[in-house]
Write a protein that holds these residues in place. Structure first.
Motif, PDB file in Angstrom:
ATOM      1  N   ASN A 204       0.820  -1.217   0.000  1.00 22.59           N
ATOM      2  CA  ASN A 204       0.000   0.000   0.000  1.00 22.59           C
ATOM      3  C   ASN A 204       0.854   1.267   0.000  1.00 22.59           C
ATOM      4  O   ASN A 204       0.444   2.308  -0.526  1.00 22.59           O
ATOM      5  CB  ASN A 204      -1.021   0.004   1.153  1.00 22.59           C
ATOM      6  N   LYS A 207       1.908   1.764  -3.698  1.00 22.12           N
ATOM      7  CA  LYS A 207       0.779   2.284  -4.494  1.00 22.12           C
ATOM      8  C   LYS A 207       0.583   3.782  -4.281  1.00 22.12           C
ATOM      9  O   LYS A 207       0.272   4.515  -5.217  1.00 22.12           O
ATOM     10  CB  LYS A 207      -0.514   1.532  -4.124  1.00 22.12           C
ATOM     11  N   ARG A 208       0.768   4.232  -3.044  1.00 21.27           N
ATOM     12  CA  ARG A 208       0.505   5.638  -2.738  1.00 21.27           C
ATOM     13  C   ARG A 208       1.699   6.552  -3.017  1.00 21.27           C
ATOM     14  O   ARG A 208       1.517   7.714  -3.345  1.00 21.27           O
ATOM     15  CB  ARG A 208       0.094   5.792  -1.265  1.00 21.27           C
ATOM     16  N   LEU A 241       4.627  -5.815  -8.909  1.00 23.72           N
ATOM     17  CA  LEU A 241       4.065  -4.589  -8.319  1.00 23.72           C
ATOM     18  C   LEU A 241       4.872  -3.371  -8.773  1.00 23.72           C
ATOM     19  O   LEU A 241       4.301  -2.362  -9.187  1.00 23.72           O
ATOM     20  CB  LEU A 241       4.061  -4.681  -6.792  1.00 23.72           C
ATOM     21  N   TYR A 245       4.229   0.380 -12.066  1.00 23.12           N
ATOM     22  CA  TYR A 245       4.340   1.836 -11.952  1.00 23.12           C
ATOM     23  C   TYR A 245       5.516   2.426 -12.723  1.00 23.12           C
ATOM     24  O   TYR A 245       5.557   3.631 -12.938  1.00 23.12           O
ATOM     25  CB  TYR A 245       4.483   2.237 -10.477  1.00 23.12           C
TER      26      TYR A 245
END
Length: 381
Positions: A204, A207-208, A241, A245
């Protein structure tokens, strides 16, 4: 009192990756002092490797934030019930609760009812919020081991046996290679500046924070094309993951599981909040701290948290030595501007290095795992 006819048995409870490592290192030190000792409990890979019988793997419940905990609540509840049953059936001589505060508080309460001694390792942040928790912990634990020197007074005030055992990072933060060797190993040019991106070790956090850090990096490269970008990838973060990005047009060197060697090569670092900030501080590298939480978690935090800082080096120094960018302040432009200042303003960067040296001094000589092992054996005697 441990039964002297049989080797002492310790039960460990660690719910996160850091706690798993702390428990493992402590147990290895205990084994060095008493090879007969046995241990079981909740943890993950590090504890298993150290020789602890991991009855429940905590990887699936290593979450932070109100929303994340609610989502995983049924699994957390199952884990707690299992640990209750183990306390009752296996009756260890000592329960060592490592961090993972709310879960371990409940577990310690149950151990107390069964007459089992409890050594709690890593105090809840009572200096930041809910200082009244000290009274609650006083009722359920035998002793508290703290990792910051300023924490002891809170427990002494309530007559709880407490020791500052040292911060585990002091022993852990040791690069494997010289800076020169590391620069060669990662193909970095010593004549060009190096900026590190540390977006966190949880999914998390990635992701942020990773998208905003990458956007900041693009702005930096536009102004300073010679800046080299590196990202030390935590073992808990998958390639899949990260790749989700990453921009193929942005040159970014990713290095797995060699954080301290990567960070020592950096002239400045953009890091998420947490233990990483302290590790970067111990290496003496100028940094900025960025953090984003879910709006609900952040809203609750603003109501509850009393400390003016979130960055551990700032908390240890008791002043703002590193700039913190939280929630909407953690935007690409703000991060880029601060990173450029760290890389180009030598007076600013040197002053931060001097302040970080003071933080390192305050944390002392280390030896946390050994000190914990000795204290646990004292409680068993």
């Amino acid at each position: 009192m441990a039964n002297q006819a049989k080797p002492p048995v310790i039960m460990f409870s660690a719910g996160e990756a850091s706690g798993d490592k702390h428990a493992a290192n402590m147990f290895l030190e205990m084994r060095a002092l008493n090879p007969e000792i046995n241990a079981f409990g909740m943890g993950a890979a590090a504890m298993r490797t150290a020789g602890i019988d991991v009855v429940y793997d905590s990887t699936s419940i290593a979450v932070i934030g109100v929303i994340e905990v609610i989502k995983h609540y049924p699994e957390i509840r199952r884990a707690l019930q299992l640990m209750h049953n183990l306390l009752q059936t296996r009756k260890p001589d000592l329960l060592v609760c490592v961090d993972y505060k709310d879960f371990n508080f409940k577990l310690a309460s149950y151990a107390k009812r069964l007459g089992i001694k409890v050594l709690f390792y890593v105090s809840p942040q009572v200096w930041a919020w809910r200082p009244g928790r000290v009274k609650q912990y006083a009722k359920v634990i035998t002793a508290m081991a703290v990792i910051f020197p300023f924490e002891t007074c809170y427990y002494e005030a309530e007559n709880v046996p407490v020791r500052y055992v040292g911060h585990p990072s002091v022993d852990k933060v040791k690069p494997m290679y010289s800076k020169q060797h590391a620069m060669q190993r990662y193909g970095l040019d010593p004549n060009k500046p190096v900026l590190g991106l540390l977006p966190g070790s949880r999914a998390n956090e990635i992701k942020r924070l990773l998208p905003v850090m990458l956007a900041a990096a693009e702005l930096i490269i536009k102004q300073h094309p010679d800046v080299q970008l590196v990202l030390p990838q935590a073992h808990s973060i998958s390639d899949e993951l990260l790749s989700h990005y990453l921009d193929p047009n942005l040159t970014l060197k990713i290095v797995k599981n060699e954080m301290y060697d990567v960070v020592q090569c950096c002239d400045a670092v953009m890091t998420s909040s947490g233990t990483a900030t302290l590790e970067v501080a111990l290496l003496g590298i100028p940094m900025l701290i960025a953090y984003r939480l879910s709006p609900i978690t952040y809203g609750l935090g603003r109501l509850l948290v009393k400390t003016p800082f979130i960055g551990l080096p700032n908390i240890v120094a008791n002043k703002a030595i590193i700039r913190e960018f939280i929630q909407h302040e953690a935007n690409a432009l703000a991060l880029a501007q601060e990173a450029i200042k760290l890389l180009s303003d030598t007076v600013y960067a040197d002053n931060m290095r001097k302040e970080l040296s003071g933080v390192k001094q305050r944390l002392g000589q280390g030896g946390a795992s050994h000190n914990m092992a000795q204290w646990a054996l004292e409680l068993l005697a």
